[in-house]
Design an enzyme around this catalytic site. Structure first.
Site, PDB file in Angstrom:
ATOM      1  N   GLU A  24       0.824  -1.213   0.000  1.00  0.00           N
ATOM      2  CA  GLU A  24       0.000   0.000   0.000  1.00  0.00           C
ATOM      3  C   GLU A  24       0.857   1.262   0.000  1.00  0.00           C
ATOM      4  O   GLU A  24       0.657   2.158  -0.816  1.00  0.00           O
ATOM      5  CB  GLU A  24      -0.911  -0.014   1.234  1.00  0.00           C
ATOM      6  CG  GLU A  24      -1.881   1.137   1.276  1.00  0.00           C
ATOM      7  CD  GLU A  24      -2.871   1.080   0.123  1.00  0.00           C
ATOM      8  OE1 GLU A  24      -3.596   0.095   0.030  1.00  0.00           O
ATOM      9  OE2 GLU A  24      -2.897   2.027  -0.683  1.00  0.00           O
TER      10      GLU A  24
ATOM     11  N   ASP B  14       1.077   4.093  -2.901  1.00  0.00           N
ATOM     12  CA  ASP B  14       0.580   5.455  -2.672  1.00  0.00           C
ATOM     13  C   ASP B  14       1.613   6.508  -3.062  1.00  0.00           C
ATOM     14  O   ASP B  14       1.300   7.477  -3.742  1.00  0.00           O
ATOM     15  CB  ASP B  14       0.185   5.642  -1.196  1.00  0.00           C
ATOM     16  CG  ASP B  14      -1.076   4.870  -0.835  1.00  0.00           C
ATOM     17  OD1 ASP B  14      -1.827   4.501  -1.753  1.00  0.00           O
ATOM     18  OD2 ASP B  14      -1.304   4.630   0.370  1.00  0.00           O
TER      19      ASP B  14
ATOM     20  N   SER C  21      -7.221   1.687  -3.932  1.00  0.00           N
ATOM     21  CA  SER C  21      -6.001   2.151  -3.274  1.00  0.00           C
ATOM     22  C   SER C  21      -5.159   3.006  -4.192  1.00  0.00           C
ATOM     23  O   SER C  21      -4.444   3.895  -3.739  1.00  0.00           O
ATOM     24  CB  SER C  21      -5.132   0.948  -2.905  1.00  0.00           C
ATOM     25  OG  SER C  21      -5.537   0.395  -1.718  1.00  0.00           O
TER      26      SER C  21
ATOM     27  N   ASP D 116     -17.430  11.382 -17.414  1.00  0.00           N
ATOM     28  CA  ASP D 116     -18.488  10.451 -17.017  1.00  0.00           C
ATOM     29  C   ASP D 116     -18.130   9.035 -17.505  1.00  0.00           C
ATOM     30  O   ASP D 116     -17.772   8.856 -18.666  1.00  0.00           O
ATOM     31  CB  ASP D 116     -19.799  10.926 -17.664  1.00  0.00           C
ATOM     32  CG  ASP D 116     -21.017  10.239 -17.067  1.00  0.00           C
ATOM     33  OD1 ASP D 116     -20.851   9.455 -16.110  1.00  0.00           O
ATOM     34  OD2 ASP D 116     -22.121  10.504 -17.571  1.00  0.00           O
ATOM     35  N   ILE D 117     -18.187   8.070 -16.619  1.00  0.00           N
ATOM     36  CA  ILE D 117     -17.884   6.677 -17.002  1.00  0.00           C
ATOM     37  C   ILE D 117     -19.225   5.950 -17.172  1.00  0.00           C
ATOM     38  O   ILE D 117     -20.051   5.940 -16.262  1.00  0.00           O
ATOM     39  CB  ILE D 117     -17.039   5.975 -15.922  1.00  0.00           C
ATOM     40  CG1 ILE D 117     -15.750   6.769 -15.631  1.00  0.00           C
ATOM     41  CG2 ILE D 117     -16.714   4.534 -16.334  1.00  0.00           C
ATOM     42  CD1 ILE D 117     -14.811   6.924 -16.801  1.00  0.00           C
TER      43      ILE D 117
ATOM     44  N   GLY E 146     -24.196  10.289 -15.967  1.00  0.00           N
ATOM     45  CA  GLY E 146     -24.436  10.952 -14.686  1.00  0.00           C
ATOM     46  C   GLY E 146     -23.852  10.120 -13.549  1.00  0.00           C
ATOM     47  O   GLY E 146     -23.123   9.144 -13.775  1.00  0.00           O
TER      48      GLY E 146
ATOM     49  N   ASP F 122     -23.269   7.456 -10.670  1.00  0.00           N
ATOM     50  CA  ASP F 122     -23.666   6.060 -10.452  1.00  0.00           C
ATOM     51  C   ASP F 122     -22.863   5.488  -9.287  1.00  0.00           C
ATOM     52  O   ASP F 122     -21.782   5.988  -8.969  1.00  0.00           O
ATOM     53  CB  ASP F 122     -23.459   5.231 -11.730  1.00  0.00           C
ATOM     54  CG  ASP F 122     -22.028   5.278 -12.223  1.00  0.00           C
ATOM     55  OD1 ASP F 122     -21.139   4.729 -11.538  1.00  0.00           O
ATOM     56  OD2 ASP F 122     -21.767   5.868 -13.294  1.00  0.00           O
TER      57      ASP F 122
END
Ligand SMILES: *[C@@H]1O[C@H](CO)[C@@H](O)[C@H](O)[C@H]1NC(C)=O
Ligand SMILES: *[C@@H]1O[C@H](CO)[C@@H](O)[C@H](O)[C@H]1NC(C)=O
Ligand SMILES: *[C@@H]1O[C@H](CO)[C@@H](O)[C@H](O)[C@H]1NC(C)=O
Ligand SMILES: *[C@@H]1O[C@H](CO)[C@@H](O)[C@H](O)[C@H]1NC(C)=O
Ligand SMILES: *[C@@H]1O[C@H](CO)[C@@H](O)[C@H](O)[C@H]1NC(C)=O
Length: 635
Positions: free
Chosen positions: A286, A290, A552, A593-594, A612, A614
């Site tokens: 992690e 990061d 992550s 937008d995906i 929009g 989701d």
């Protein structure tokens, strides 16, 4: 008699009402003997503070782009004062105590002004609260406590009292905690990724197979950062039980971000005995991920590492989460009381000093570090892992950080609509499991997207959906069973249900979980809010190039972009941006937008992306130039 009393004192006849009653007692708790009349107790009376509705309005006042007070944040002291009970509250409760035999000179007010505290015998408080106290033993954990089943206070002061201790609460029963999820780095499958060479121009070859810093900059149109960076705008990153290795960061910079000199490292904010960095062979997935993602976006800005807790606690997956971090960045949180919890939970959070081997034997750190303008957190649990009051108290703290201008972003989880480890769903195993603290309406949640196989960075992204280390990996999303839909999100969620109604039965309100075969709470706060790439991420760990994945990864990308925007605002004399959701929900066009993908879990396909907002990818992925224009145009 009544006539006599009336003649003596009107106050004595004040109606006494049941203030709190415990209707259900976990079978783990066994009621034992009555407490002895002479036993002494520390009694705390929690005074009512600014209500959550008022606090919500305060936050919207500084976060809603149409408010005249947009971005006029408060200092930490101002926030503490705003939440302190009024002088009238303190006076009236003290008067009532005096009538009940607890003289004013026995009563103290705590530093944060939230509590009146005094010592009294069982006999005194049984009379004061018209109740009886018993010993209780917990068969599962061995804990002992004293409590009553209900207690009374005068009707006239009821509005000033939140709750009292000892009261009806038996404390969290750790036996009910089921969660084991902690880190959001779900996949770490070292593969042979070809290193990129050169930094002139962006190399976007193969971004569908390995996401490099160049791919991220191309996807979200991020230019090189301004130099010199503003000195007071370090990007904060939270870590626990997972530590970075400098050698890995250096290898990563050398391969993918040659402008970053070797040895570049975060500013350490080591909390309660935490240590970093660590040797290369012990590097955590992690932390490496990061910093490898954030640095190429923010450099030459710095990062700040909030590493929490000594080794005895840092990896404890059955414990609570984030309270020691919040203590360290806001001293008032150490003693902040709400919802029956005052300060850290003694059963869920570490207790310092810890004199055991490797324990941190200093005092719990309270307010020793300043919060950075932006904080990225890729850790979490599920709502059902922790007591609701533990979560509510923490959620209020995120609200308070927003009032101070802090933007806090959380990874939305990697198991779609489920909890991690495959089938950790609710009810009879079919009900979707919302994540903690993601469902809190005062944080920004980041879901995951992917460059689809055979596609390029200029094509619309889809969503990850494959097998990960802990479960099927898909973008965490859904609806809270604790918090209702916040106003800033109401239109977006209503539109989703109207135009893209999910094909599942639902229930209304967390109390009705699973009712009528419902799989999700139609009235709950929806998440995530936004998304960013979280699949096939090029990383270095243990000296080797590999690929990682998870929300992550998405979270430090989005957080780093917000930090870049703040740097530009600081350069023109503006300030940080605080809680970003109200701005984004009013300006969804600054995000891509995906509309392609799902987040499976609990034996279903989960929810579907849609035009929009989701509950898979939120409002979408960043468009840096549009986001920058928007925020440069705001006060
Ligand atoms: C004390 O509590 C009992 C119930 O536990 C109730 O019946 C009684 O009226 C209360 N007395 C006063 C003075 O409120
Ligand atoms: C571009 O990146 C790809 C994949 O990461 C790599 O195979 C290729 O060598 C790179 N090309 C250049 C010119 O850097
Ligand atoms: C940065 O913060 C320090 C300490 O709060 C302050 O003295 C300094 O003026 C700040 N620098 C700028 C450029 O704002
Ligand atoms: C981990 O946390 C649980 C729950 O708070 C606690 O009971 C346990 O003692 C902790 N384990 C360690 C090793 O600290
Ligand atoms: C249990 O799950 C089934 C689906 O497997 C569902 O139809 C049923 O309503 C659920 N029952 C309860 C009591 O939640």
């Amino acid at each position: 008699m009544p006539g006599l009393l009336l003649g003596l004192s009107a106050l004595s006849t004040a109606t006494s009402v049941v203030h709190e009653r415990r209707d259900v007692t976990s079978t783990n708790w066994v009621k034992a003997s009555r407490v002895s009349p002479s036993e002494q107790h520390v009694v705390r009376i929690g005074l009512t503070q600014t209500s959550m509705e008022e606090a919500h309005e305060l936050l919207m006042d500084v976060s809603d782009p149409s408010s005249p007070n947009y971005a006029r944040f408060y200092s930490a002291d101002e926030v503490a004062a705003k939440f302190a009970p009024s002088a009238e509250t303190v006076r009236e409760v003290q008067n009532w105590l005096a009538e009940g035999g607890i003289a004013a000179n026995r009563v103290a007010q705590t530093e944060n002004r939230g509590w009146l505290v005094f010592r009294a015998s069982s006999q005194e408080i049984e009379s004061l609260f018209n109740t009886t106290y018993h010993q209780y033993h917990n068969l599962a954990t061995g804990q002992k406590t004293i409590a009553c089943e209900q207690y009374h206070v005068s009707e006239s002061i009821q509005k000033h009292i939140d709750y009292v201790h000892p009261g009806i609460n038996l404390g969290a029963s750790t036996a009910t905690i089921t969660g084991i999820k902690q880190k959001r780095s779900r996949r770490s499958l070292p593969r042979q990724a070809a290193p990129a060479e050169g930094t002139q121009g962006l190399n976007v070859t193969g971004c569908d197979r390995a996401i490099t810093p160049d791919c991220i900059r191309a996807l979200y149109k991020i230019p090189i950062a301004r130099a010199p960076a503003h000195p007071n705008n370090s990007l904060g990153i939270f870590e626990q039980g997972d530590v970075y290795a400098q050698e890995d960061l250096d290898l990563f910079f050398k391969t993918y971000a040659k402008n970053i000199p070797p040895g570049t490292h975060p500013i350490p904010a080591m909390i309660n005995g935490a240590k970093a960095p660590i040797s290369q062979e012990s590097a955590g997935p992690e932390s490496n991920l990061d910093f490898e993602l954030a640095y190429p976006i923010v450099y030459p800005q710095t990062t700040t590492l909030y590493q929490t807790d000594d080794v005895n606690w840092a990896a404890n997956s059955s414990a609570g989460l984030f309270n020691t971090f919040l203590d360290a960045i806001d001293g008032s949180y150490c003693k902040y009381c709400s919802n029956g919890q005052c300060g850290n939970d003694p059963f869920l959070d570490p207790i310092y000093p810890d004199h055991s081997p490797d324990g941190y034997d200093g005092q719990l750190m309270c307010g020793v570090f300043k919060p950075t303008n932006v904080i990225s957190v890729s850790y979490g649990k599920q709502e059902n892992d922790l007591p609701v009051n533990y979560q509510r108290r923490q959620c209020q703290e995120y609200l308070k950080l927003g009032l101070q201008g802090v933007s806090i972003l959380f990874a939305s989880g990697d198991a779609g609509v489920a909890g991690p480890f495959g089938n950790s769903c609710l009810g009879n195993g079919t009900v979707f499991s919302p994540a903690f603290p993601n469902s809190c309406p005062y944080v920004t949640n980041v879901g995951a997207t992917t460059v689809l196989p055979g596609h390029s960075v200029t094509d619309p992204e889809g969503t990850p959906n494959d097998y990960g280390l802990f479960s099927t990996y898909s973008s965490g999303g859904g609806f809270s069973n604790i918090y209702p839909i916040p106003d800033y999100q109401a239109d977006a969620v209503a539109t989703y249900f109207k135009d893209h109604n999910p094909p599942y039965p639902y229930y209304e309100g967390g109390d009705n979980l699973g009712k009528n075969g419902g799989l999700y709470n139609r009235l709950g706060r929806g998440y995530p809010d936004v998304a960013a790439n979280g699949e096939n991420i090029a990383v270095y760990r243990w000296g080797t190039a590999g690929l990682s994945a998870g929300t992550s990864a998405s979270t430090p990308i989005f957080a780093a972009i917000i930090n870049r925007i703040i740097d530009e605002r600081l350069a023109v004399g503006k300030g940080p941006v605080g809680f970003i959701n109200p701005v984004l929900y009013k300006n969804p066009s600054v995000l891509n937008d995906i509309t392609n993908g799902i987040n499976p879990g609990c034996g279903t396909d989960g929810f579907s992306t849609a035009s929009g907002w989701d509950p898979v990818t939120g409002l979408g992925t960043p468009n840096y130039p549009k986001m920058l224009d928007l925020w440069l145009g705001l006060p």
